[in-house]
Design an enzyme around this catalytic site. Structure first.
Site, short mmCIF file in Angstrom:
data_model
loop_
_atom_site.label_atom_id
_atom_site.label_comp_id
_atom_site.label_asym_id
_atom_site.label_seq_id
_atom_site.Cartn_x
_atom_site.Cartn_y
_atom_site.Cartn_z
N GLU A 109 36.75 44.35 33.83
CA GLU A 109 35.79 43.20 33.74
C GLU A 109 34.25 43.13 33.93
O GLU A 109 33.71 42.67 33.23
CB GLU A 109 36.43 42.12 34.23
CG GLU A 109 37.99 41.73 33.83
CD GLU A 109 38.56 40.60 34.52
OE1 GLU A 109 38.77 40.93 35.84
OE2 GLU A 109 39.15 39.61 33.90
N GLU A 129 46.44 42.75 35.86
CA GLU A 129 46.81 41.56 36.41
C GLU A 129 48.47 41.12 36.17
O GLU A 129 48.99 40.45 37.13
CB GLU A 129 45.93 40.59 35.85
CG GLU A 129 44.48 40.62 36.42
CD GLU A 129 43.59 41.53 35.65
OE1 GLU A 129 44.07 42.37 34.58
OE2 GLU A 129 42.44 41.50 35.97
#
Ligand code: CO8
Length: 256
Positions: A109, A129
């Site tokens: 990210e 995640e």
């Protein structure tokens, strides 16, 4: 945990917490945001390169810090990360990610906040995640599809699989892959080429191009933070993160 060095008109920001593969805890995120503010205030800097020390770029948000959060604290942590990342993304000058190693979760990210991504042949990317019982929370749900397209982003996020630099290149997640020892030289060459152009025009061009994808990003990030926080009331999140921290086997997910 964040080093900032200046070389002429180019600044290099290095995430430096190698003992935890540069995992982002609150303290590192705070320093990251402050470093972005320092860069913003220095009008002499024309290009920023972001990289990591050691074998990782950034191996994600700090799982040990996140594991015991509740929904409210989870959402708050997500917002701290989002703010630091937006401070990087919204710099008026171009940002180059020089991805030297693992760029997982929050690391992938962070790379997505850059305008251009170079990767070492050793780099590995992924959004792990969902395998940890959470959703991506530092902007991955919004920036990854904007960079590589909807279905490819869905596949990476929903499978949580890790990919090598060559696949990242094929997907358009990185712009170029180079041998590890050439990474910083290539990043400096690219930064120098940009820094040699007219600063006002370069900043104007960056702002104009970013408008192509920036539409509704702020609102979408807020919803991402809410969804992220909601994961922290689940047993699945607690058990998966506990298993990572204690290096034990992750129990099967139950949906609770
Ligand atoms: N958090 C905390 N510590 C970490 C992390 C992390 N993300 N990644 C690695 N470390 C630590 C390890 O615990 C280990 O510490 P110690 O030496 O004290 O045991 C040290 O770094 C070295 O790691 P490994 O021994 O595991 O190194 P390997 O080379 O065997 O493995 C991997 C490298 C594959 C990268 C492995 O470390 C790994 O799987 N790390 C976790 C990757 C991951 O799942 N990242 C995503 C985290 S979630 C996330 O980023 C959510 C973002 C949104 C957050 C929103 C705000 C809350």
């Amino acid at each position: 945990m964040i080093k900032l060095e200046k070389n002429g008109h180019i600044a290099v920001l290095t995430v430096s917490r190698p003992e935890a593969l540069n995992a982002l805890n609150s303290a590192t995120l705070k320093e990251l945001k402050e470093a972005a503010q320092t860069v913003r205030a220095d009008e002499d800097i024309r290009v920023l390169i972001v990289t990591g020390e050691g074998k990782a770029f950034v191996a994600g948000a700090d799982i040990a810090e996140m594991k015991d959060l509740d929904a409210e604290a989870g959402r708050a942590f997500g917002l701290v990360g989002q703010e630091a990342f937006r401070a990087i993304e919204e710099l008026p000058i171009p940002v180059i990610a020089a991805v030297n190693g693992f760029a997982l979760g929050g690391g992938c990210e962070l790379a997505l906040c850059a305008d251009i991504r170079l990767a070492s042949e050793k780099a590995k990317f992924g959004q792990p995640e969902t395998g940890l019982g959470i959703t991506p929370g530092f902007g991955g749900t919004q920036r990854l599809p904007r960079v590589i397209g909807l279905s490819k982003a869905m596949e990476l996020i929903l499978t949580a699989r890790m990919i090598r630099a060559d696949e990242a290149l094929t997907l358009g997640l990185v712009d170029r892959v180079v041998p590890p020892e050439a990474l910083m030289d290539e990043a400096m060459k690219l930064a120098s080429a940009i820094a040699a152009n007219a600063p006002v025009a370069v900043r104007g061009a960056k702002e104009a191009v970013r408008r192509f994808t920036a539409h509704s990003l702020g609102e979408d990030l807020m919803r991402e933070a809410e969804l992220f926080g909601a994961c922290f009331v689940t047993e699945d999140q607690k058990k998966a993160m506990e298993a990572f921290v204690t290096k034990s086997e992750k129990p099967p997910f139950t949906g609770k």
